[in-house]
Design a protein around this motif. Structure first.
Motif, short mmCIF file in Angstrom:
data_model
loop_
_atom_site.label_atom_id
_atom_site.label_comp_id
_atom_site.label_asym_id
_atom_site.label_seq_id
_atom_site.Cartn_x
_atom_site.Cartn_y
_atom_site.Cartn_z
N SER A 14 0.83 -1.22 0.00
CA SER A 14 0.00 0.00 0.00
C SER A 14 0.86 1.26 0.00
O SER A 14 0.57 2.21 -0.74
CB SER A 14 -0.92 0.03 1.22
OG SER A 14 -1.72 -1.11 1.27
N GLU A 35 9.54 3.48 7.34
CA GLU A 35 9.26 2.05 7.50
C GLU A 35 9.95 1.54 8.77
O GLU A 35 11.15 1.72 8.93
CB GLU A 35 9.74 1.30 6.24
CG GLU A 35 9.78 -0.20 6.36
CD GLU A 35 8.46 -0.84 6.81
OE1 GLU A 35 7.43 -0.59 6.16
OE2 GLU A 35 8.46 -1.56 7.83
N THR A 43 3.85 -7.41 4.78
CA THR A 43 3.35 -8.78 4.93
C THR A 43 4.20 -9.79 4.16
O THR A 43 4.49 -10.88 4.66
CB THR A 43 1.91 -8.82 4.35
OG1 THR A 43 1.11 -7.92 5.12
CG2 THR A 43 1.32 -10.21 4.39
N ASP A 55 -3.74 -15.52 -1.62
CA ASP A 55 -4.91 -16.31 -2.01
C ASP A 55 -5.76 -15.53 -2.99
O ASP A 55 -6.77 -16.02 -3.47
CB ASP A 55 -5.70 -16.88 -0.82
CG ASP A 55 -6.09 -15.83 0.19
OD1 ASP A 55 -5.94 -14.65 -0.11
OD2 ASP A 55 -6.56 -16.23 1.28
N SER A 56 -5.35 -14.33 -3.31
CA SER A 56 -5.97 -13.58 -4.41
C SER A 56 -5.14 -13.82 -5.66
O SER A 56 -3.95 -14.12 -5.56
CB SER A 56 -5.91 -12.08 -4.18
OG SER A 56 -6.49 -11.70 -3.00
N VAL A 103 6.97 5.23 13.37
CA VAL A 103 6.18 6.40 13.74
C VAL A 103 5.36 6.04 14.97
O VAL A 103 4.61 5.07 14.96
CB VAL A 103 5.25 6.82 12.58
CG1 VAL A 103 4.38 8.00 12.99
CG2 VAL A 103 6.07 7.16 11.34
N TYR A 144 3.14 -6.31 14.08
CA TYR A 144 4.24 -7.06 13.49
C TYR A 144 5.04 -7.82 14.54
O TYR A 144 5.70 -8.80 14.23
CB TYR A 144 5.16 -6.10 12.70
CG TYR A 144 4.72 -6.01 11.26
CD1 TYR A 144 3.50 -5.44 10.93
CD2 TYR A 144 5.49 -6.55 10.25
CE1 TYR A 144 3.07 -5.41 9.62
CE2 TYR A 144 5.07 -6.51 8.93
CZ TYR A 144 3.86 -5.94 8.63
OH TYR A 144 3.43 -5.92 7.33
N GLY A 350 -1.27 1.77 12.22
CA GLY A 350 0.14 1.62 12.54
C GLY A 350 0.46 1.82 14.02
O GLY A 350 1.61 2.01 14.39
N TRP A 391 -7.16 -6.70 -1.62
CA TRP A 391 -6.88 -5.51 -0.77
C TRP A 391 -6.54 -4.30 -1.63
O TRP A 391 -7.06 -3.20 -1.49
CB TRP A 391 -5.72 -5.90 0.14
CG TRP A 391 -5.15 -4.88 1.05
CD1 TRP A 391 -4.13 -4.01 0.80
CD2 TRP A 391 -5.54 -4.66 2.41
NE1 TRP A 391 -3.85 -3.27 1.91
CE2 TRP A 391 -4.69 -3.65 2.92
CE3 TRP A 391 -6.50 -5.21 3.26
CZ2 TRP A 391 -4.79 -3.18 4.23
CZ3 TRP A 391 -6.59 -4.74 4.57
CH2 TRP A 391 -5.75 -3.74 5.03
C1 LIG Z 1 -0.20 -14.30 5.22
C2 LIG Z 1 -1.09 -13.28 4.57
C3 LIG Z 1 -1.56 -13.47 3.28
C4 LIG Z 1 -2.39 -12.53 2.68
N1 LIG Z 1 -2.85 -12.74 1.42
C5 LIG Z 1 -3.65 -11.82 0.84
C6 LIG Z 1 -4.14 -12.00 -0.49
O1 LIG Z 1 -3.88 -12.98 -1.15
N2 LIG Z 1 -4.95 -11.05 -1.00
C7 LIG Z 1 -5.28 -9.93 -0.30
O2 LIG Z 1 -6.00 -9.11 -0.82
N3 LIG Z 1 -4.82 -9.73 0.94
C8 LIG Z 1 -4.02 -10.63 1.53
N4 LIG Z 1 -3.56 -10.43 2.80
C9 LIG Z 1 -3.84 -9.20 3.48
C10 LIG Z 1 -2.53 -8.36 3.27
O3 LIG Z 1 -1.95 -8.05 4.45
C11 LIG Z 1 -2.80 -7.17 2.43
O4 LIG Z 1 -3.44 -7.51 1.27
C12 LIG Z 1 -1.54 -6.36 2.04
O5 LIG Z 1 -0.38 -7.10 1.82
C13 LIG Z 1 -1.35 -5.35 3.08
O6 LIG Z 1 -0.42 -4.46 2.58
P1 LIG Z 1 -0.16 -3.11 3.32
O7 LIG Z 1 0.97 -2.46 2.63
O8 LIG Z 1 -1.42 -2.35 3.46
O9 LIG Z 1 0.25 -3.55 4.81
P2 LIG Z 1 1.46 -4.43 5.28
O10 LIG Z 1 1.86 -5.43 4.29
O11 LIG Z 1 1.10 -4.91 6.63
O12 LIG Z 1 2.64 -3.36 5.40
C14 LIG Z 1 2.62 -2.36 6.36
C15 LIG Z 1 4.02 -1.82 6.56
O13 LIG Z 1 3.93 -0.70 7.42
C16 LIG Z 1 4.95 -0.77 8.39
N5 LIG Z 1 4.47 -0.05 9.57
C17 LIG Z 1 3.36 -0.31 10.30
N6 LIG Z 1 3.22 0.58 11.28
C18 LIG Z 1 4.29 1.42 11.20
C19 LIG Z 1 4.70 2.54 11.96
N7 LIG Z 1 4.00 2.99 13.00
N8 LIG Z 1 5.84 3.16 11.59
C20 LIG Z 1 6.56 2.73 10.52
N9 LIG Z 1 6.21 1.68 9.77
C21 LIG Z 1 5.08 1.03 10.11
C22 LIG Z 1 5.14 -2.25 8.62
O14 LIG Z 1 6.43 -2.51 9.16
C23 LIG Z 1 4.95 -2.81 7.21
O15 LIG Z 1 6.14 -2.89 6.50
C24 LIG Z 1 -2.75 -11.36 3.41
C25 LIG Z 1 -2.27 -11.20 4.72
C26 LIG Z 1 -1.47 -12.13 5.31
C27 LIG Z 1 -1.00 -11.90 6.72
#
Ligand SMILES: Cc1cc2nc3c(=O)[nH]c(=O)nc-3n(C[C@H](O)[C@H](O)[C@H](O)COP(=O)(O)OP(=O)(O)OC[C@H]3O[C@@H](n4cnc5c(N)ncnc54)[C@H](O)[C@@H]3O)c2cc1C
Length: 499
Positions: A14, A35, A43, A55-56, A103, A144, A350, A391
């Motif tokens: 994201s 980060e 993730t 799984d998507s 953060v 995490y 976060g 997502w």
């Molecule tokens: C095992 C697994 C499989 C999944 N498979 C799917 C799938 O197939 N399809 C789907 O749609 N979704 C899936 N999901 C949900 C998945 O988490 C999301 O789709 C997506 O990867 C989330 O991405 P993101 O960047 O929003 O968050 P994340 O991947 O969680 O990344 C967040 C980042 O922010 C950082 N962060 C957080 N808080 C702070 C802070 N306060 N300060 C600094 N850095 C911070 C973290 O260290 C991390 O690197 C899955 C989840 C899991 C756990």
């Protein structure tokens, strides 16, 4: 003068996506990604358990702006990680990421239209402050540092290792071992066939069955379209096809739950051996898609069960023993290794504590605006995607909307956007209407949603395309204004409630 215009928290799929849209639409704006970890990918870098995969399909989980070129539509973490890191490199986003910076808090000043953000360095433990005009939280939705493990009676009696998939030991040798996996969610159904490749036997112990659907790991039509139309167009067409497919299946499941349940049961029964107790192990007490449906690529879980390498037990744990677990039914399950695939600990925004003009923000007192901002919290946006579909589909749309809002404000000289419900007595309800255990456990820590637009958190891609991409950004319940700092610099009206 703020340190940066936009501060993005998190370098997962994201945060990297948000940076792409921001620099494409507003190249003049400065931004930084902070980060907490020492690598990007969120993730997809954190989880290291055997078999970890999406799984998507990656045609919808991937970015709209970057074709997925691999022939596997359901892909392992290594490929997803390579894809999103490639996106970061191609667009120069990687140079904007500052690693090992967590953060912890952010304080908004309306007079200056500025967030003062507290950041902790992982290396030194020292605090730093940065300022920004907008805070964009792409911090995911779970903690995490540790996954969720319920307390099991007499857990310490077990002689072997007890492992949570979120902290999978790289040196765990399960070849020839009896492994007991506790859980029935996406992680458990991914782990079981992967472990069963070399383990002596894998037992999946579940309290409640989940809906499990086989999905082809390759999208044959998608791969043909790519060969025929080229990467870009082939990807765009496949993505559209899969979005329609996902939404149609979800809608049909909501509309005809009994028929959907019967269909899934029949598909499961066909993949399992004659006489298998399908209704005992694959018949959840809720309707399809009331919780996320688990996909198993090419039916790998069913193949492992049919091949005798894995089995499912539906029961409750009474207590751990030296050799495994004793169940409520009195049955004992022996194991050499126990894996607790029991879920995540949800963490909203976060874990950042927000303060607005001296008042601490309690997330449960806020209402989500268009699924991307919070009532009463100015210049704060967040990326929470779909739970019923990929997502990233939602995250892409809300990044587009965020950029359109910035453009609208620039054109009129505003520097502050604050959602406020016109009706302070609007009834509210939980942010997510989703039955998963980890969401239910966290509902009282999350923002809420209202009972009408724009205070709804939609799970409909078609609805969000209209709201976030097509409809105007201006809205009577989004107060746009100029701060005193901006007023001093520019002459003009102090505030506008855009009608
Ligand atoms: C095992 C697994 C499989 C999944 N498979 C799917 C799938 O197939 N399809 C789907 O749609 N979704 C899936 N999901 C949900 C998945 O988490 C999301 O789709 C997506 O990867 C989330 O991405 P993101 O960047 O929003 O968050 P994340 O991947 O969680 O990344 C967040 C980042 O922010 C950082 N962060 C957080 N808080 C702070 C802070 N306060 N300060 C600094 N850095 C911070 C973290 O260290 C991390 O690197 C899955 C989840 C899991 C756990």
């Amino acid at each position: 003068m703020a340190s940066v215009d936009v501060l993005i928290v998190g370098a997962g799929i994201s945060g990297i996506g948000a940076a792409y849209y921001l620099q494409r639409e507003h190249p003049q704006r400065s931004y930084t990604i902070l980060e907490a970890r020492d690598a990007s990918g969120g993730t997809w870098d954190l989880f290291r358990y055997p078999g970890i995969r999406s799984d998507s399909d990656l045609h919808t989980f991937g970015y709209e702006f970057k074709p997925w070129r691999d022939e596997q539509a359901i892909a392992g973490a290594d490929k997803i990680l390579a894809y999103l890191r490639e996106a970061a490199t191609e667009h120069g986003i990687d140079s904007k990421i500052r690693f090992r910076m967590t953060v912890t808090g952010a304080t908004w000043s309306s007079a200056d239209a500025e967030w003062t953000v507290e950041v902790k360095h992982a290396d030194t433990g020292q605090a730093e402050t940065l300022t920004c005009n907008w805070l964009f939280c792409a911090g995911g939705y779970y903690r995490y540092d540790e996954g969720y493990t319920p307390r099991f009676e007499e857990q310490e009696r077990f002689h072997g290792p007890i492992v949570h998939p979120q902290q999978w030991p790289a040196d765990l040798d399960y070849a020839g071992q009896r492994v007991l996996v506790i859980g029935s969610g996406a992680t458990a159904v991914t782990l079981v066939p992967a472990l069963a490749e070399t383990a002596a036997h894998v037992t999946m112990l579940q309290r409640t069955p989940s809906y499990i659907m086989p999905l082809p790991s390759k999208d044959k039509l998608g791969n043909r379209l790519r060969a025929l139309l080229g990467d870009e167009r082939g990807y765009a067409v496949t993505r559209r096809k899969n979005i329609i497919q996902q939404q149609t299946i979800w809608r049909l499941c909501q509309k005809y739950p009994t028929a959907a349940r019967r269909l899934i049961r029949n598909i499961n029964a066909k993949m399992l051996p004659e006489g298998y107790p399908v209704d005992e192990h694959f018949n959840p007490p809720y309707n399809p898609w009331d919780q996320r449906l688990c996909a198993v690529p090419d039916g790998d879980l069913f193949k492992a069960i049919a091949g005798g390498r894995a089995s499912v037990v539906t029961d409750q744990i009474a207590a751990f023993t030296e050799k495994g677990v004793r169940l409520e039914s009195g049955r004992e399950l022996e194991a050499d290794i126990i894996v607790t695939a029991t879920g995540l600990n949800v963490q909203a925004m976060g874990g950042i504590s927000l303060t607005v003009d001296g008042e601490p923000v309690r997330l449960p007192d806020t209402i989500a605006y268009k699924g991307m901002m919070l009532s009463g919290v100015p210049n704060f946006a967040y990326a929470i995607g779909y739970t019923n579909s990929s997502w990233t589909l939602k995250v892409g749309l809300l990044c587009e909307h965020f950029c359109r809002l910035l453009g609208y404000m620039d054109a009129r000289g505003y520097d502050t956007a604050r959602p406020e419900p016109a009706d302070p007595a609007m009834p509210t309800r939980p942010l997510l209407n989703f039955g998963a255990g980890y969401i239910k456990r966290a509902l009282d820590q999350l923002p809420r949603q209202g009972d009408r637009a724009p205070w709804l958190t939609s799970m409909s891609y078609a609805g969000d395309v209209k709201l976030l991409r097509r409809l105007p950004v201006q809205d009577p319940e989004l107060r746009l204004s100029r701060s005193q700092a901006r007023e001093r610099a520019v002459a003009g009206p102090a505030a506008e409630v855009v009608a």
